[in-house]
Write an enzyme that holds these catalytic residues in place. Sequence first.
Site, short mmCIF file in Angstrom:
data_model
loop_
_atom_site.label_atom_id
_atom_site.label_comp_id
_atom_site.label_asym_id
_atom_site.label_seq_id
_atom_site.Cartn_x
_atom_site.Cartn_y
_atom_site.Cartn_z
N GLU A 113 28.35 81.87 -3.26
CA GLU A 113 29.73 81.82 -2.78
C GLU A 113 29.83 82.42 -1.38
O GLU A 113 28.96 83.17 -0.96
CB GLU A 113 30.63 82.67 -3.71
CG GLU A 113 30.60 82.21 -5.14
CD GLU A 113 31.40 83.14 -6.05
OE1 GLU A 113 32.10 84.05 -5.56
OE2 GLU A 113 31.30 82.93 -7.27
N LYS A 115 31.27 85.10 1.14
CA LYS A 115 31.77 86.47 1.03
C LYS A 115 32.97 86.61 1.97
O LYS A 115 32.82 86.74 3.18
CB LYS A 115 30.68 87.47 1.39
CG LYS A 115 31.07 88.90 1.10
CD LYS A 115 29.85 89.80 1.23
CE LYS A 115 30.17 91.23 0.82
NZ LYS A 115 31.21 91.84 1.62
N ASP A 117 35.92 88.04 3.98
CA ASP A 117 36.09 89.35 4.58
C ASP A 117 37.57 89.75 4.57
O ASP A 117 38.29 89.55 5.53
CB ASP A 117 35.56 89.32 6.02
CG ASP A 117 35.29 90.72 6.53
OD1 ASP A 117 35.38 91.67 5.73
OD2 ASP A 117 34.99 90.85 7.73
N TYR A 235 37.60 85.26 -7.40
CA TYR A 235 36.16 85.06 -7.56
C TYR A 235 35.58 85.70 -8.82
O TYR A 235 34.37 85.65 -9.03
CB TYR A 235 35.39 85.54 -6.33
CG TYR A 235 35.70 86.93 -5.85
CD1 TYR A 235 35.46 88.04 -6.65
CD2 TYR A 235 36.22 87.14 -4.57
CE1 TYR A 235 35.74 89.31 -6.21
CE2 TYR A 235 36.51 88.42 -4.11
CZ TYR A 235 36.26 89.50 -4.95
OH TYR A 235 36.54 90.76 -4.51
N LYS A 366 24.24 89.51 4.05
CA LYS A 366 25.13 89.73 5.19
C LYS A 366 24.61 89.01 6.41
O LYS A 366 23.43 89.09 6.73
CB LYS A 366 25.19 91.23 5.50
CG LYS A 366 25.87 92.04 4.43
CD LYS A 366 27.36 92.05 4.65
CE LYS A 366 27.92 93.34 4.18
NZ LYS A 366 28.83 94.04 4.92
N CYS A 460 44.87 109.27 37.67
CA CYS A 460 45.37 108.12 36.93
C CYS A 460 45.31 106.89 37.84
O CYS A 460 45.78 106.94 38.97
CB CYS A 460 46.81 108.39 36.49
SG CYS A 460 47.61 106.92 35.81
N CYS A 463 49.23 105.92 38.72
CA CYS A 463 50.17 106.75 39.47
C CYS A 463 49.48 107.77 40.36
O CYS A 463 50.13 108.45 41.14
CB CYS A 463 51.15 107.45 38.52
SG CYS A 463 50.37 108.74 37.54
N CYS A 478 46.45 110.83 31.42
CA CYS A 478 47.35 111.04 32.55
C CYS A 478 48.53 111.83 32.01
O CYS A 478 49.16 111.42 31.04
CB CYS A 478 47.82 109.70 33.10
SG CYS A 478 49.26 109.88 34.18
N CYS A 483 54.66 108.62 34.92
CA CYS A 483 53.68 107.58 35.27
C CYS A 483 54.23 106.21 34.87
O CYS A 483 54.56 105.99 33.70
CB CYS A 483 52.37 107.85 34.55
SG CYS A 483 51.20 106.47 34.64
#
Length: 716
Positions: A113, A115, A117, A235, A366, A460, A463, A478, A483
Amino acid sequence: MGKDAAQRILFLRDEIRRHDHLYYVLAEPRISDRQYDRLFAELKALEAEYPERVTPDSPTQRVSGRPLEEFATVRHTVPMLSMDNTYNAEELRAFDERVRKGLGSDDYEYVVELKIDGVAISLRYEDGLLVRAATRGDGQTGDDVTVNVRTIRAVPLTLAGLRDEGQRTRDEGLPAVLEVRGEVYMPTSAFEKLNKARTERGEPAFANPRNATAGSLKLLDARITAQRNLAFFAYATGEVEMKASGLRRQASGGRPATRDGEMATKDTGRMPVLHGGDAGEAGMTRLAEDHFTVLTRLKELGLPVNPHIEKASTIDEVIEICNGWAHQRADLDYQIDGMVIKVNRLDQREVLGTTGRAPKWCISYKFAAEQAETVIESIDVQVGKTGTLTPVANLRPVLLAGTTVKRASLHNFDELRRLDARVGDTVLVEKAGEIIPRVVGVRPELRPHGTKEFAVPHKCPECGSPVQKDEGGVYVRCINARCPAQLKERLLYFAGRGQMDIEQLGRALVEQLVDVGLVKDFADLYRLKASDLEPLERMAARSAANVVEAIEQSKTRELWRFVAGLGIRHVGGQSAQILAERFGSLEALMEADRGALEEIDQIGPVMAESIHAYFRKEDNRRVIRRMLEAGVVPTPPRKREPGRLAGKTIVVTGTLEAFTRPQAEQAIRAAGGKASSSISKNTDFVLAGENPGSKLDKARKLGVKVINEAEFTEML
Ligand code: IVH
């Protein structure tokens, strides 16, 4: 009510179930969406007219209207085991060797089958009615996610299966108890749509469909889950108990019963003792003698089973099938992370047994994560809503697992330093189910001359203010409260669907509003006039008015949404709901001292400190004050109405007319009561139907009040 209306309701329900099955399970729709919607609307209208006819298994009752406070815990009567993994053909052959040795014979076959996810779920049907859905959890106990799973239209609320043109086969061979194990998943297309919408609205994208599925199942508000387009494949089975009568004939006999999905168990103590597997025997505990037939039977009962399931009689065939899917999987509209190989015959599974955590009759294979090589053209630093800087690699476009990849996350500066990824480097990018790929390695031998280590910024990038590093420099932030990059992210988050839900306020508009200086904080949003917006690029008069109207509408959002929208560090939607419930008003929350915050379950010291610090800051207080002055009035949480049967313990006995036993018990629980199976002096009522038996006598003896079905319906 008219007999006609009653009949029409039953007809419509059956019709809608039939089309759900055709659409979601068989993928063979027979009517247009419009025709379907019309059936649905008619049923809704009739049920509104005759509310006493609404039953929990009606297709109109998939989405529950009230958010949950938390998920209850469910103990699995048959544990949900995990699986051992293999990663190559050698390991598969070694597995096959163990199976052959364990069985002492060559006479076995496999079922191979995909698998899927997603997230493992156990569905419990009693007398054909879906009564519970639970996550795997630790395998012994999981979360009760029934209200969320009910919104998945591929999951039938009632078993039956449709054979031949609408011929329902209700009750014929319907198990008394059937636990169906399977995977809830989000189709890739639905995932991409969801993430697109989220990013546009400034909400964080889900890393992959599995996370999106898990997140959607854990939402306390099933109305949101219902919009997530989740799907399901069955399943295996867990607990199975066939009815004593009305059994379908089973193919063979003489073998001890087992449950598919685990070995014959000593661990639940609930398995009825069987004397052979004769057809017609009471308490059969499996649907069939082999897994392939079990799946066929599940399909007949109306459950979606993945179509790509194959039998294989040798390990070579297994390997060939697995190799084929390693490539073919790109064509599927759902993610698979490998294959599952299972011994087909259930009696052979029993001989093989388990190792405690995983069965010895099954193994997963896998796939290697898909990788590609490409070159880093530049590295950007992005500023998040709390000022966190994140390095992102811009890549020479490369094809990976079916999509063109142009950007990859470098996660944080610690990771960047560990990889030592530089502009000009050839890197390996990987998509392990993740939609935003990550850089997993660098090929130093291909590094051109003159590259430089990427320096952790001191300023940053947006800014120019100095940044703050935490110890080790993993996170760089930052800290300029003004900002503009942070402000944009904060505004987008504030307007996001999970917060103030201001749909018209997308990224493009927020950027303009900040860039031209119209908006410097949340409060400025509530001072915007259509005439301020009209001069902006791509802004017609009509849309300017719509934006102002949408912002206006948000003024009375629930308190928790307002609190979530502020973007206080560590405070998400769920914590905001807890805070709103606990304090009841914005004023009370703003004045809460640290002790009061820390006292709350689920609010840890770090979050308490963050909340406290946020509301002590004069800048934040001023912005909130200005919002309130502009007419923002967050709606305090409603005092929750206790259900009509709150605190009552009720025992159901005998046969009812409008409800099956599980339906009645579900109705009791939905009204806040407790459904119990045994009578004691703590029982408040006994609901007695036809042929109530000894429970009625006991109730009378104990002086427990007995009610009939009509009185019960009245109470509800
Ligand atoms: S059978 C004893 N079949 O994989 C194990 N599992 O890594 C019974 N999964 O938790 C599970 N597709 O969530 C089985 N076709 C499939 C599957 C499958 C996905 C998941 C399942 C399980 C995990 C184990």
